[in-house]
Design a protein around this motif. Structure first.
Motif, short mmCIF file in Angstrom:
data_model
loop_
_atom_site.label_atom_id
_atom_site.label_comp_id
_atom_site.label_asym_id
_atom_site.label_seq_id
_atom_site.Cartn_x
_atom_site.Cartn_y
_atom_site.Cartn_z
N TYR A 1 20.37 -23.99 2.71
CA TYR A 1 19.89 -24.04 1.52
C TYR A 1 20.20 -22.36 0.64
O TYR A 1 20.32 -21.65 0.54
N ARG A 2 19.64 -23.12 -0.68
CA ARG A 2 20.20 -22.01 -1.82
C ARG A 2 18.46 -20.87 -2.43
O ARG A 2 17.96 -22.12 -2.98
N ILE A 3 19.15 -20.10 -2.29
CA ILE A 3 17.37 -19.40 -3.02
C ILE A 3 18.25 -18.39 -4.01
O ILE A 3 19.28 -18.10 -4.37
N LYS A 4 17.44 -18.75 -5.22
CA LYS A 4 17.46 -17.94 -6.49
C LYS A 4 16.06 -16.94 -6.67
O LYS A 4 15.19 -17.43 -6.93
N GLU A 5 16.70 -16.21 -7.15
CA GLU A 5 15.49 -15.13 -7.22
C GLU A 5 15.03 -15.18 -9.06
O GLU A 5 16.67 -15.14 -9.80
N VAL A 6 14.29 -14.87 -9.08
CA VAL A 6 14.13 -15.22 -10.37
C VAL A 6 12.84 -13.80 -11.46
O VAL A 6 12.05 -13.27 -10.74
N LEU A 7 13.48 -13.10 -12.32
CA LEU A 7 12.86 -12.65 -13.02
C LEU A 7 11.83 -12.91 -13.35
O LEU A 7 12.13 -14.19 -14.42
N VAL A 8 10.56 -11.96 -13.49
CA VAL A 8 9.96 -13.03 -13.79
C VAL A 8 8.12 -11.89 -14.50
O VAL A 8 8.43 -10.66 -13.57
N GLN A 9 7.20 -12.19 -15.49
CA GLN A 9 6.68 -10.54 -16.13
C GLN A 9 5.16 -11.07 -15.35
O GLN A 9 4.75 -11.34 -16.24
N MET A 10 4.98 -10.84 -13.91
CA MET A 10 3.73 -11.21 -13.35
C MET A 10 3.83 -10.08 -13.01
O MET A 10 4.83 -8.94 -12.20
N THR A 11 2.22 -9.80 -12.62
CA THR A 11 1.98 -8.42 -11.77
C THR A 11 0.43 -8.92 -11.48
O THR A 11 -0.07 -10.45 -11.49
N HIS A 12 -0.08 -7.95 -10.65
CA HIS A 12 -1.41 -8.86 -9.32
C HIS A 12 -1.61 -7.92 -9.32
O HIS A 12 -1.25 -6.16 -9.14
N ASN A 13 -3.24 -7.59 -8.02
CA ASN A 13 -3.77 -6.60 -7.85
C ASN A 13 -2.79 -5.52 -6.89
O ASN A 13 -2.95 -5.56 -6.05
N GLU A 14 -2.23 -4.51 -7.50
CA GLU A 14 -1.51 -3.92 -6.90
C GLU A 14 -2.23 -2.82 -5.48
O GLU A 14 -3.44 -2.32 -6.00
N THR A 15 -1.62 -2.95 -4.71
CA THR A 15 -1.88 -2.65 -3.68
C THR A 15 -1.29 -0.37 -3.56
O THR A 15 -0.35 -0.05 -4.39
N GLY A 16 -2.97 0.73 -4.38
CA GLY A 16 -2.82 1.86 -4.21
C GLY A 16 -2.25 2.51 -3.13
O GLY A 16 -1.62 2.47 -1.66
N ARG A 17 -2.01 4.35 -3.27
CA ARG A 17 -2.14 5.31 -2.81
C ARG A 17 -3.33 5.55 -1.31
O ARG A 17 -3.01 6.63 -1.39
N ASP A 18 -3.88 4.82 -1.93
CA ASP A 18 -5.21 5.37 -0.71
C ASP A 18 -5.07 4.72 0.69
O ASP A 18 -4.15 4.15 0.88
N LEU A 19 -6.00 4.91 0.85
CA LEU A 19 -6.23 4.86 3.21
C LEU A 19 -5.86 3.59 3.11
O LEU A 19 -5.01 2.39 3.71
N LYS A 20 -6.33 2.80 2.30
CA LYS A 20 -6.58 1.38 2.79
C LYS A 20 -5.70 0.54 2.31
O LYS A 20 -4.85 -0.58 2.80
N GLY A 21 -4.50 1.23 1.19
CA GLY A 21 -3.20 0.97 0.78
C GLY A 21 -1.96 1.52 2.17
O GLY A 21 -0.68 0.00 1.99
N PHE A 22 -2.89 2.39 2.42
CA PHE A 22 -1.67 2.74 3.33
C PHE A 22 -1.71 1.96 4.56
O PHE A 22 -0.60 1.33 6.03
N ILE A 23 -3.06 1.07 5.01
CA ILE A 23 -3.43 0.72 6.61
C ILE A 23 -2.69 -1.02 6.04
O ILE A 23 -1.36 -1.66 7.45
N HIS A 24 -2.06 -1.44 4.62
CA HIS A 24 -1.57 -2.06 4.80
C HIS A 24 -0.53 -2.43 4.01
O HIS A 24 0.06 -3.77 4.81
N ARG A 25 0.14 -1.80 4.81
CA ARG A 25 1.64 -1.96 4.31
C ARG A 25 2.41 -1.14 5.73
O ARG A 25 2.92 -1.86 5.85
N GLY A 26 1.53 -0.52 6.58
CA GLY A 26 1.60 -1.36 7.79
C GLY A 26 1.35 -1.85 8.87
O GLY A 26 2.06 -2.48 9.47
#
Length: 232
Positions: A187-212
């Motif tokens: 199947y064909r996948i197309k990436e589309v640039l959008v001006q979306m933002t969401h609740n970003e994960t920060g550089r705190d302990l919670k953020g690092f655990i999430h990324r882990g």
């Protein structure tokens, strides 16, 4: 191709943002149905979603928190009753959810079978580089296709693509696993640039655990996909 479009919004403790997210998309003519799946929230997510005045919005509440994968699978079962096009949107987008029209149009116009939202650069440093790098390199290694937004959860699918999945994978590796399968199926996948933002994960302990957790889940799902597709 018919164009009955259902958007699935899995939501867990998004009472502060869900209403703005829904208000951003209820006025889009190309969207026929919005399926909110409250994943056992402990806040007012359900009541906030139900307060949105639109016949398009259907709110379901799970008996307990079961995870995004379960919520998506629940929503898909509902969407498949009517939909020709099915989309996933996160509940924390707020009013910029209206940008989803940019994802819907290429599928309606048969320019792609699946579209993925490519967000602008994060405003705050979150240390996401190693997770995005793993996702991008894994998809490229297995499919030969370079995707920059393979962990993005904002996606639109033709019905036939969704129907190829027995169920959506669980865990934080869901998007990467789906991208690999979709491309392997041709199947064909197309990436589309959008001006979306969401609740970003920060550089705190919670953020690092999430990324882990993300990193671990992506590694796990890629290992599984290599086994399924016979890749080394």
């Amino acid at each position: 191709m018919n164009n009955y479009t259902s958007i699935i919004v899995p939501a867990y403790n998004e009472g502060e943002r869900i209403k703005n997210t829904l208000n951003g998309i209820i006025g889009i003519d190309e969207i026929d149905e919005i399926i909110v799946v409250d994943d056992g929230s402990s806040d007012n997510t359900e009541s906030e979603a139900k307060s949105v005045k639109s016949e398009k919005v259907k709110v379901f509440r799970l008996d307990r928190n079961r995870g995004k994968g379960y919520a998506l699978n629940f929503g898909i079962k509902e969407a498949l009753k009517n939909a020709d096009i099915i989309g996933f949107l996160d509940a924390d987008l707020g009013s910029c959810s209206s940008e989803v029209i940019k994802l819907i149009k290429p599928v309606l116009d048969d320019e792609a079978d699946v579209t993925i939202a490519q967000f602008p650069r994060a405003k705050k440093k979150g240390g996401m580089g190693f997770v995005k790098g793993l996702a991008k390199n894994s998809v490229l290694e297995m499919t030969g296709v370079e995707l920059n937004a393979s962990i993005s959860g904002q996606r639109i699918f033709k019905r036939e693509v969704i129907e190829r999945f027995d169920e959506i994978p669980y865990g934080y590796g869901v998007e990467v696993g789906m991208s690999i399968d979709i491309l392997k199926w041709g199947y064909r996948i197309k990436e589309v640039l959008v001006q979306m933002t969401h609740n970003e994960t920060g550089r705190d302990l919670k953020g690092f655990i999430h990324r882990g957790k993300q990193y671990y889940h992506i590694k796990k799902v890629v290992k599984q996909k290599k086994k399924e597709w016979g890749a080394k």
